[in-house]
Design an enzyme around this catalytic site. Sequence first.
Site, PDB file in Angstrom:
ATOM      1  N   TYR A   3      16.597  28.605   8.237  1.00  0.00           N
ATOM      2  CA  TYR A   3      15.608  29.562   8.743  1.00  0.00           C
ATOM      3  C   TYR A   3      15.800  29.729  10.248  1.00  0.00           C
ATOM      4  O   TYR A   3      16.193  28.794  10.943  1.00  0.00           O
ATOM      5  CB  TYR A   3      14.190  29.069   8.460  1.00  0.00           C
ATOM      6  CG  TYR A   3      13.823  29.136   7.000  1.00  0.00           C
ATOM      7  CD1 TYR A   3      13.755  30.368   6.345  1.00  0.00           C
ATOM      8  CD2 TYR A   3      13.554  27.986   6.266  1.00  0.00           C
ATOM      9  CE1 TYR A   3      13.422  30.445   5.000  1.00  0.00           C
ATOM     10  CE2 TYR A   3      13.220  28.048   4.918  1.00  0.00           C
ATOM     11  CZ  TYR A   3      13.156  29.291   4.296  1.00  0.00           C
ATOM     12  OH  TYR A   3      12.839  29.368   2.974  1.00  0.00           O
ATOM     13  N   LYS A  17       0.832  -1.208   0.000  1.00  0.00           N
ATOM     14  CA  LYS A  17       0.000   0.000   0.000  1.00  0.00           C
ATOM     15  C   LYS A  17       0.871   1.266   0.000  1.00  0.00           C
ATOM     16  O   LYS A  17       2.097   1.178   0.114  1.00  0.00           O
ATOM     17  CB  LYS A  17      -0.896  -0.011   1.233  1.00  0.00           C
ATOM     18  CG  LYS A  17      -0.126   0.036   2.542  1.00  0.00           C
ATOM     19  CD  LYS A  17      -1.070  -0.090   3.719  1.00  0.00           C
ATOM     20  CE  LYS A  17      -0.347   0.231   5.008  1.00  0.00           C
ATOM     21  NZ  LYS A  17      -1.235   0.257   6.156  1.00  0.00           N
TER      22      LYS A  17
HETATM   23  C1  LIG Z   1      -4.227  -4.681   7.466  1.00  0.00           C
HETATM   24  C2  LIG Z   1      -2.741  -4.625   7.328  1.00  0.00           C
HETATM   25  N1  LIG Z   1      -2.040  -5.763   7.253  1.00  0.00           N
HETATM   26  C3  LIG Z   1      -0.691  -5.785   7.127  1.00  0.00           C
HETATM   27  C4  LIG Z   1       0.027  -4.608   7.079  1.00  0.00           C
HETATM   28  C5  LIG Z   1       1.530  -4.658   6.948  1.00  0.00           C
HETATM   29  O1  LIG Z   1       2.156  -4.065   8.044  1.00  0.00           O
HETATM   30  P1  LIG Z   1       3.736  -4.006   8.156  1.00  0.00           P
HETATM   31  O2  LIG Z   1       4.216  -3.028   7.140  1.00  0.00           O
HETATM   32  O3  LIG Z   1       3.988  -3.527   9.540  1.00  0.00           O
HETATM   33  O4  LIG Z   1       4.242  -5.367   7.886  1.00  0.00           O
HETATM   34  C6  LIG Z   1      -0.652  -3.391   7.143  1.00  0.00           C
HETATM   35  C7  LIG Z   1       0.096  -2.150   7.123  1.00  0.00           C
HETATM   36  O5  LIG Z   1      -0.028  -1.262   7.934  1.00  0.00           O
HETATM   37  C8  LIG Z   1      -2.061  -3.393   7.272  1.00  0.00           C
HETATM   38  O6  LIG Z   1      -2.764  -2.256   7.319  1.00  0.00           O
END
Ligand SMILES: Cc1ncc(COP(=O)(O)O)c(C=O)c1O
Length: 407
Positions: free
Chosen positions: A302, A77
Amino acid sequence: MLTRRLALRRLAMATVASAVPVARPAAPATKGVTSVDAGPRDSSFDPWVEIRPDHLRHNVAEIRRRVAGRPIIAVIKNNGYGLGIENVGRLLGPRPEVAALAVIKLHEAVVLREAGVRKPILLMGPFDEPDLEEALAHDIDPMVYTPVGATLDRLAQKRQRPANVHVCVDTGIGRVGVPFREAPALVRDLASRRSVRLAGTMMTLTEDPAFDGEQVRRFVALCAGLEREGIGLGLKHAASSFALFQRTDAFFDAVRPGMAVFGVYPEPGFRTLGVMDLRPAVSLKARVAYVKRLMPGDSAGYNRAYVAQRDVWVATLPVGHADGWPRVAARGARVTINGTAYPVIASVSASHTIVEIGAEPHVAVGDVATLFGWMDGARPEDVGASCGASVYDLTMHLNPLLPRRVV
Ligand SMILES: Cc1ncc(COP(=O)(O)O)c(C=O)c1O
Protein backbone atom coordinates in the site's frame (compact mmCIF):
# COMPACT_ATOMS: atom_id res chain seq x y z
CA MET A 1 -26.53 -29.65 -2.64
CA LEU A 2 -23.32 -27.80 -1.94
CA THR A 3 -23.49 -25.32 0.88
CA ARG A 4 -22.57 -21.80 -0.11
CA ARG A 5 -19.46 -21.98 2.07
CA LEU A 6 -18.29 -25.22 0.48
CA ALA A 7 -19.09 -23.93 -2.99
CA LEU A 8 -17.03 -20.81 -2.29
CA ARG A 9 -14.19 -22.91 -1.00
CA ARG A 10 -14.26 -25.12 -4.09
CA LEU A 11 -14.37 -22.05 -6.28
CA ALA A 12 -11.40 -20.61 -4.45
CA MET A 13 -9.45 -23.85 -4.82
CA ALA A 14 -10.24 -24.00 -8.53
CA THR A 15 -9.05 -20.43 -8.94
CA VAL A 16 -5.82 -21.22 -7.11
CA ALA A 17 -5.31 -24.32 -9.22
CA SER A 18 -5.61 -22.45 -12.48
CA ALA A 19 -3.64 -19.39 -11.35
CA VAL A 20 -0.75 -21.23 -9.72
CA PRO A 21 0.44 -24.15 -11.80
CA VAL A 22 2.18 -25.93 -8.98
CA ALA A 23 1.32 -29.01 -7.01
CA ARG A 24 -0.63 -28.26 -3.86
CA PRO A 25 1.97 -27.94 -1.11
CA ALA A 26 2.18 -30.86 1.24
CA ALA A 27 0.59 -30.24 4.63
CA PRO A 28 3.08 -28.28 6.71
CA ALA A 29 4.03 -31.38 8.58
CA THR A 30 7.13 -31.80 10.65
CA LYS A 31 7.91 -35.28 11.87
CA GLY A 32 5.96 -35.98 15.02
CA VAL A 33 3.63 -33.01 14.63
CA THR A 34 0.41 -33.16 16.54
CA SER A 35 -2.22 -30.72 15.47
CA VAL A 36 -4.12 -29.77 18.58
CA ASP A 37 -6.84 -27.84 16.83
CA ALA A 38 -9.87 -29.78 15.74
CA GLY A 39 -11.83 -26.97 14.14
CA PRO A 40 -12.71 -26.50 10.49
CA ARG A 41 -9.87 -27.45 8.19
CA ASP A 42 -7.32 -24.69 7.67
CA SER A 43 -6.07 -23.84 4.23
CA SER A 44 -2.66 -25.33 3.63
CA PHE A 45 -1.45 -21.77 3.14
CA ASP A 46 -2.67 -20.50 6.50
CA PRO A 47 0.12 -19.37 8.80
CA TRP A 48 0.57 -21.52 11.88
CA VAL A 49 2.21 -21.55 15.29
CA GLU A 50 4.59 -24.33 16.27
CA ILE A 51 5.24 -25.32 19.85
CA ARG A 52 8.26 -27.23 21.18
CA PRO A 53 7.39 -29.22 24.33
CA ASP A 54 11.06 -30.23 24.69
CA HIS A 55 12.00 -26.56 24.94
CA LEU A 56 9.28 -25.89 27.53
CA ARG A 57 10.65 -28.79 29.58
CA HIS A 58 14.19 -27.51 29.18
CA ASN A 59 13.25 -23.98 30.23
CA VAL A 60 11.45 -24.95 33.42
CA ALA A 61 14.37 -27.20 34.38
CA GLU A 62 16.75 -24.32 33.68
CA ILE A 63 14.66 -21.90 35.77
CA ARG A 64 14.50 -24.42 38.59
CA ARG A 65 18.29 -24.70 38.51
CA ARG A 66 18.64 -20.92 38.57
CA VAL A 67 16.38 -20.57 41.62
CA ALA A 68 17.96 -23.42 43.57
CA GLY A 69 14.98 -25.74 43.44
CA ARG A 70 12.28 -23.27 44.39
CA PRO A 71 8.83 -24.03 43.00
CA ILE A 72 7.74 -22.25 39.82
CA ILE A 73 4.37 -20.57 39.48
CA ALA A 74 4.30 -20.48 35.66
CA VAL A 75 2.50 -17.44 34.28
CA ILE A 76 0.68 -18.59 31.15
CA LYS A 77 -1.76 -15.72 30.72
CA ASN A 78 -2.88 -14.27 27.36
CA ASN A 79 -3.45 -17.59 25.65
CA GLY A 80 -0.31 -19.12 27.08
CA TYR A 81 1.84 -16.26 25.71
CA GLY A 82 0.49 -17.14 22.28
CA LEU A 83 1.13 -20.89 22.36
CA GLY A 84 -2.48 -21.71 23.25
CA ILE A 85 -3.67 -21.90 26.83
CA GLU A 86 -4.70 -25.56 26.67
CA ASN A 87 -1.49 -26.66 24.97
CA VAL A 88 0.61 -24.97 27.59
CA GLY A 89 -1.54 -26.19 30.46
CA ARG A 90 -1.33 -29.77 29.28
CA LEU A 91 2.41 -29.58 28.65
CA LEU A 92 3.45 -27.71 31.78
CA GLY A 93 0.85 -28.96 34.26
CA PRO A 94 2.55 -32.32 34.81
CA ARG A 95 6.10 -30.95 35.12
CA PRO A 96 7.47 -31.47 38.64
CA GLU A 97 9.18 -28.05 38.59
CA VAL A 98 5.83 -26.31 38.08
CA ALA A 99 3.98 -25.89 41.35
CA ALA A 100 1.10 -23.85 39.92
CA LEU A 101 -0.11 -22.03 36.81
CA ALA A 102 -1.17 -18.40 36.81
CA VAL A 103 -3.52 -16.55 34.44
CA ILE A 104 -5.35 -13.24 34.42
CA LYS A 105 -8.71 -14.19 32.93
CA LEU A 106 -11.25 -16.43 34.61
CA HIS A 107 -12.15 -18.16 31.35
CA GLU A 108 -8.53 -19.22 30.86
CA ALA A 109 -8.42 -20.65 34.36
CA VAL A 110 -11.62 -22.60 33.72
CA VAL A 111 -10.34 -23.85 30.35
CA LEU A 112 -7.25 -25.16 32.12
CA ARG A 113 -9.33 -27.07 34.65
CA GLU A 114 -11.55 -28.42 31.90
CA ALA A 115 -8.44 -29.55 30.01
CA GLY A 116 -7.58 -31.70 33.02
CA VAL A 117 -4.94 -29.52 34.69
CA ARG A 118 -4.77 -30.60 38.33
CA LYS A 119 -2.12 -28.26 39.72
CA PRO A 120 -3.20 -25.14 41.62
CA ILE A 121 -4.29 -22.32 39.31
CA LEU A 122 -3.81 -18.74 40.43
CA LEU A 123 -6.30 -16.24 39.03
CA MET A 124 -4.53 -12.86 38.96
CA GLY A 125 -7.35 -10.89 37.30
CA PRO A 126 -10.31 -9.08 38.85
CA PHE A 127 -13.62 -10.77 39.60
CA ASP A 128 -17.07 -10.07 41.00
CA GLU A 129 -18.91 -12.36 43.42
CA PRO A 130 -20.40 -14.72 40.80
CA ASP A 131 -16.95 -14.94 39.16
CA LEU A 132 -15.42 -15.75 42.51
CA GLU A 133 -18.01 -18.43 43.15
CA GLU A 134 -17.26 -19.96 39.76
CA ALA A 135 -13.51 -19.78 40.37
CA LEU A 136 -13.82 -21.53 43.72
CA ALA A 137 -16.13 -24.15 42.23
CA HIS A 138 -13.27 -25.02 39.88
CA ASP A 139 -10.67 -24.96 42.67
CA ILE A 140 -9.10 -21.85 41.23
CA ASP A 141 -7.21 -19.71 43.75
CA PRO A 142 -7.95 -15.99 43.48
CA MET A 143 -5.42 -13.23 43.96
CA VAL A 144 -7.05 -10.78 46.39
CA TYR A 145 -6.27 -7.26 47.53
CA THR A 146 -9.59 -5.75 48.63
CA PRO A 147 -11.74 -6.51 51.71
CA VAL A 148 -13.28 -9.70 50.33
CA GLY A 149 -13.40 -11.50 53.67
CA ALA A 150 -17.17 -11.35 54.12
CA THR A 151 -17.74 -12.61 50.57
CA LEU A 152 -15.31 -15.45 51.14
CA ASP A 153 -17.15 -16.33 54.36
CA ARG A 154 -20.45 -16.53 52.47
CA LEU A 155 -19.00 -18.68 49.71
CA ALA A 156 -17.14 -20.95 52.14
CA GLN A 157 -20.36 -21.55 54.00
CA LYS A 158 -22.05 -22.62 50.76
CA ARG A 159 -19.10 -24.80 49.76
CA GLN A 160 -18.32 -26.03 53.24
CA ARG A 161 -14.66 -25.45 52.43
CA PRO A 162 -12.19 -22.59 52.88
CA ALA A 163 -10.78 -20.78 49.85
CA ASN A 164 -7.08 -20.65 49.02
CA VAL A 165 -6.10 -17.07 48.26
CA HIS A 166 -2.91 -15.17 47.42
CA VAL A 167 -2.79 -11.64 48.80
CA CYS A 168 -1.31 -9.20 46.32
CA VAL A 169 0.61 -6.32 47.89
CA ASP A 170 1.43 -3.14 45.99
CA THR A 171 4.93 -2.22 47.06
CA GLY A 172 5.23 0.45 44.40
CA ILE A 173 3.95 -0.69 41.03
CA GLY A 174 0.72 1.23 41.58
CA ARG A 175 -1.33 -1.16 39.47
CA VAL A 176 -3.25 -3.70 41.51
CA GLY A 177 -2.53 -4.87 45.04
CA VAL A 178 -3.32 -3.55 48.49
CA PRO A 179 -0.96 -0.62 49.23
CA PHE A 180 1.83 -2.00 51.42
CA ARG A 181 1.00 0.39 54.26
CA GLU A 182 -2.58 -0.93 54.39
CA ALA A 183 -1.64 -4.55 53.79
CA PRO A 184 -1.22 -5.61 57.46
CA ALA A 185 -4.87 -4.84 58.24
CA LEU A 186 -6.14 -6.77 55.22
CA VAL A 187 -3.89 -9.75 55.86
CA ARG A 188 -4.85 -9.88 59.55
CA ASP A 189 -8.51 -9.76 58.61
CA LEU A 190 -8.22 -12.54 56.04
CA ALA A 191 -6.00 -14.68 58.26
CA SER A 192 -8.53 -14.47 61.08
CA ARG A 193 -11.29 -16.05 58.99
CA ARG A 194 -12.00 -19.77 58.91
CA SER A 195 -13.19 -19.32 55.33
CA VAL A 196 -9.70 -18.35 54.14
CA ARG A 197 -6.41 -20.19 53.72
CA LEU A 198 -3.53 -17.87 52.89
CA ALA A 199 -1.79 -19.85 50.16
CA GLY A 200 0.47 -17.02 49.10
CA THR A 201 1.55 -13.41 49.50
CA MET A 202 2.87 -11.72 46.39
CA MET A 203 4.11 -8.51 44.86
CA THR A 204 5.26 -7.29 41.45
CA LEU A 205 8.50 -5.42 40.83
CA THR A 206 8.48 -2.30 38.69
CA GLU A 207 11.65 -3.63 37.01
CA ASP A 208 13.33 -0.30 37.66
CA PRO A 209 16.68 -1.38 39.10
CA ALA A 210 16.88 1.83 41.12
CA PHE A 211 13.57 1.10 42.88
CA ASP A 212 13.24 -2.69 42.98
CA GLY A 213 15.48 -2.89 46.06
CA GLU A 214 13.15 -0.57 47.95
CA GLN A 215 10.15 -2.68 46.90
CA VAL A 216 11.86 -5.83 48.15
CA ARG A 217 12.65 -4.11 51.48
CA ARG A 218 9.00 -3.06 51.89
CA PHE A 219 7.80 -6.59 51.16
CA VAL A 220 10.33 -8.25 53.47
CA ALA A 221 9.48 -5.86 56.32
CA LEU A 222 5.76 -6.40 55.85
CA CYS A 223 6.03 -10.18 55.76
CA ALA A 224 8.43 -10.32 58.71
CA GLY A 225 6.09 -8.20 60.83
CA LEU A 226 3.06 -10.35 60.05
CA GLU A 227 4.98 -13.57 60.59
CA ARG A 228 6.14 -12.30 63.99
CA GLU A 229 2.45 -12.04 64.85
CA GLY A 230 2.16 -15.73 64.01
CA ILE A 231 0.38 -15.26 60.69
CA GLY A 232 1.26 -17.83 58.03
CA LEU A 233 1.56 -16.05 54.69
CA GLY A 234 1.84 -19.09 52.45
CA LEU A 235 4.32 -18.93 49.59
CA LYS A 236 5.91 -15.51 49.24
CA HIS A 237 6.54 -14.75 45.57
CA ALA A 238 7.54 -11.83 43.38
CA ALA A 239 10.03 -12.80 40.69
CA SER A 240 8.97 -12.54 37.05
CA SER A 241 11.44 -13.42 34.27
CA PHE A 242 13.24 -10.10 34.70
CA ALA A 243 13.96 -10.79 38.36
CA LEU A 244 15.30 -14.25 37.56
CA PHE A 245 18.23 -12.46 35.95
CA GLN A 246 18.49 -9.39 38.14
CA ARG A 247 17.32 -9.99 41.67
CA THR A 248 18.15 -13.09 43.61
CA ASP A 249 16.84 -11.23 46.69
CA ALA A 250 13.33 -11.46 45.19
CA PHE A 251 13.30 -15.24 44.72
CA PHE A 252 11.59 -15.76 48.13
CA ASP A 253 9.67 -19.07 48.42
CA ALA A 254 8.60 -19.42 44.78
CA VAL A 255 9.18 -17.60 41.49
CA ARG A 256 6.55 -16.41 39.03
CA PRO A 257 8.00 -16.15 35.52
CA GLY A 258 6.17 -16.11 32.21
CA MET A 259 8.38 -15.22 29.25
CA ALA A 260 11.37 -17.24 30.46
CA VAL A 261 9.20 -20.37 30.59
CA PHE A 262 8.59 -19.87 26.88
CA GLY A 263 12.32 -19.61 26.30
CA VAL A 264 12.58 -15.93 25.47
CA TYR A 265 14.89 -13.46 27.20
CA PRO A 266 12.80 -10.51 28.41
CA GLU A 267 15.66 -8.03 27.83
CA PRO A 268 18.24 -8.24 25.03
CA GLY A 269 21.14 -7.85 27.47
CA PHE A 270 20.13 -10.94 29.46
CA ARG A 271 20.98 -13.27 26.58
CA THR A 272 24.70 -12.86 26.96
CA LEU A 273 24.84 -12.97 30.76
CA GLY A 274 25.21 -16.76 30.84
CA VAL A 275 22.74 -16.95 33.72
CA MET A 276 20.22 -19.24 32.00
CA ASP A 277 20.09 -21.05 28.68
CA LEU A 278 16.56 -20.38 27.40
CA ARG A 279 15.21 -22.00 24.23
CA PRO A 280 12.23 -20.48 22.42
CA ALA A 281 9.27 -22.84 22.51
CA VAL A 282 7.23 -20.97 19.91
CA SER A 283 7.54 -20.28 16.21
CA LEU A 284 5.38 -18.47 13.68
CA LYS A 285 5.49 -19.98 10.21
CA ALA A 286 3.80 -19.51 6.85
CA ARG A 287 4.20 -20.79 3.33
CA VAL A 288 5.25 -18.70 0.38
CA ALA A 289 2.04 -17.99 -1.53
CA TYR A 290 3.41 -16.21 -4.56
CA VAL A 291 6.76 -15.36 -6.13
CA LYS A 292 7.12 -12.63 -8.73
CA ARG A 293 9.67 -10.45 -10.43
CA LEU A 294 9.50 -6.70 -10.13
CA MET A 295 11.14 -4.48 -12.71
CA PRO A 296 12.71 -1.11 -11.93
CA GLY A 297 9.93 1.30 -10.97
CA ASP A 298 7.45 -1.46 -10.05
CA SER A 299 6.08 -1.06 -6.57
CA ALA A 300 4.92 -3.27 -3.74
CA GLY A 301 2.59 -2.66 -0.82
CA TYR A 302 0.00 0.00 0.00
CA ASN A 303 1.11 3.54 -0.71
CA ARG A 304 3.80 2.07 -2.93
CA ALA A 305 5.87 1.66 0.22
CA TYR A 306 8.54 -0.15 -1.80
CA VAL A 307 9.69 0.72 -5.30
CA ALA A 308 12.11 -1.63 -7.06
CA GLN A 309 15.35 0.01 -8.14
CA ARG A 310 16.41 -2.95 -10.28
CA ASP A 311 15.08 -6.31 -11.39
CA VAL A 312 14.20 -8.07 -8.16
CA TRP A 313 12.26 -11.16 -7.09
CA VAL A 314 9.86 -10.82 -4.20
CA ALA A 315 7.80 -13.40 -2.35
CA THR A 316 4.43 -12.86 -0.73
CA LEU A 317 3.64 -14.59 2.55
CA PRO A 318 -0.01 -14.92 3.56
CA VAL A 319 0.58 -13.62 7.08
CA GLY A 320 0.07 -10.13 8.44
CA HIS A 321 -0.71 -8.02 11.43
CA ALA A 322 -4.13 -9.62 11.88
CA ASP A 323 -2.25 -12.84 12.60
CA GLY A 324 -0.07 -11.12 15.17
CA TRP A 325 2.95 -10.39 12.95
CA PRO A 326 3.59 -6.74 13.81
CA ARG A 327 3.47 -3.90 11.32
CA VAL A 328 6.88 -2.72 12.51
CA ALA A 329 8.37 -5.88 10.98
CA ALA A 330 8.61 -3.88 7.76
CA ARG A 331 11.23 -1.72 9.49
CA GLY A 332 14.07 -4.20 9.46
CA ALA A 333 12.84 -7.71 10.29
CA ARG A 334 14.02 -10.67 8.25
CA VAL A 335 12.16 -13.87 7.48
CA THR A 336 13.98 -17.17 7.05
CA ILE A 337 13.17 -19.30 4.01
CA ASN A 338 15.24 -22.39 3.19
CA GLY A 339 17.93 -21.25 5.64
CA THR A 340 18.34 -17.73 4.23
CA ALA A 341 17.08 -14.58 5.95
CA TYR A 342 15.26 -12.22 3.57
CA PRO A 343 14.24 -8.65 4.46
CA VAL A 344 10.62 -7.72 4.92
CA ILE A 345 9.83 -4.87 2.54
CA ALA A 346 6.99 -2.46 1.81
CA SER A 347 4.46 -2.61 4.65
CA VAL A 348 2.91 -5.44 6.63
CA SER A 349 -0.80 -5.45 5.87
CA ALA A 350 -3.52 -7.37 7.69
CA SER A 351 -2.89 -10.62 5.88
CA HIS A 352 0.22 -10.14 3.74
CA THR A 353 3.95 -9.71 4.13
CA ILE A 354 6.33 -9.21 1.22
CA VAL A 355 9.98 -10.21 1.34
CA GLU A 356 12.76 -9.33 -1.05
CA ILE A 357 14.45 -12.42 -2.44
CA GLY A 358 17.04 -10.81 -4.71
CA ALA A 359 18.20 -11.10 -8.28
CA GLU A 360 17.26 -14.78 -8.59
CA PRO A 361 14.02 -16.56 -7.64
CA HIS A 362 15.59 -18.64 -4.86
CA VAL A 363 12.27 -19.52 -3.24
CA ALA A 364 9.17 -21.23 -4.57
CA VAL A 365 5.48 -21.25 -3.77
CA GLY A 366 4.92 -23.59 -0.84
CA ASP A 367 8.33 -23.09 0.77
CA VAL A 368 8.13 -22.67 4.53
CA ALA A 369 9.00 -19.26 5.92
CA THR A 370 9.90 -18.84 9.58
CA LEU A 371 8.89 -15.43 10.84
CA PHE A 372 10.36 -16.22 14.25
CA GLY A 373 11.30 -19.39 16.02
CA TRP A 374 14.10 -21.16 17.84
CA MET A 375 16.98 -20.81 15.38
CA ASP A 376 19.68 -18.32 16.25
CA GLY A 377 19.12 -15.20 14.18
CA ALA A 378 15.38 -15.85 13.97
CA ARG A 379 14.56 -15.98 17.66
CA PRO A 380 11.87 -13.59 18.91
CA GLU A 381 14.66 -11.54 20.49
CA ASP A 382 16.43 -11.25 17.11
CA VAL A 383 13.30 -10.23 15.27
CA GLY A 384 12.36 -7.83 18.04
CA ALA A 385 15.79 -6.20 17.96
CA SER A 386 15.79 -5.91 14.17
CA CYS A 387 12.58 -3.90 13.94
CA GLY A 388 11.89 -2.52 17.41
CA ALA A 389 9.11 -4.95 18.34
CA SER A 390 8.76 -6.17 21.91
CA VAL A 391 9.14 -9.92 22.36
CA TYR A 392 5.94 -9.74 24.42
CA ASP A 393 4.08 -8.32 21.41
CA LEU A 394 5.50 -10.97 19.09
CA THR A 395 4.28 -13.89 21.17
CA MET A 396 1.20 -12.65 23.03
CA HIS A 397 -0.37 -11.04 19.98
CA LEU A 398 -0.43 -14.23 17.92
CA ASN A 399 -3.99 -14.60 16.73
CA PRO A 400 -5.68 -17.30 18.85
CA LEU A 401 -7.41 -18.58 15.69
CA LEU A 402 -4.15 -19.64 14.04
CA PRO A 403 -3.58 -23.38 14.03
CA ARG A 404 -1.20 -24.53 16.75
CA ARG A 405 1.03 -27.51 16.07
CA VAL A 406 2.90 -29.27 18.83
CA VAL A 407 6.06 -30.62 17.20
C1 LIG B 1 1.64 -10.39 38.17
C2 LIG B 1 2.56 -10.98 37.15
N1 LIG B 1 3.53 -11.81 37.54
C3 LIG B 1 4.40 -12.38 36.68
C4 LIG B 1 4.32 -12.11 35.33
C5 LIG B 1 5.31 -12.74 34.38
O1 LIG B 1 6.07 -11.78 33.71
P1 LIG B 1 7.19 -12.19 32.67
O2 LIG B 1 6.51 -12.73 31.47
O3 LIG B 1 7.91 -10.92 32.38
O4 LIG B 1 8.03 -13.22 33.33
C6 LIG B 1 3.32 -11.26 34.86
C7 LIG B 1 3.24 -10.94 33.45
O5 LIG B 1 3.19 -9.82 32.99
C8 LIG B 1 2.42 -10.68 35.78
O6 LIG B 1 1.43 -9.87 35.39
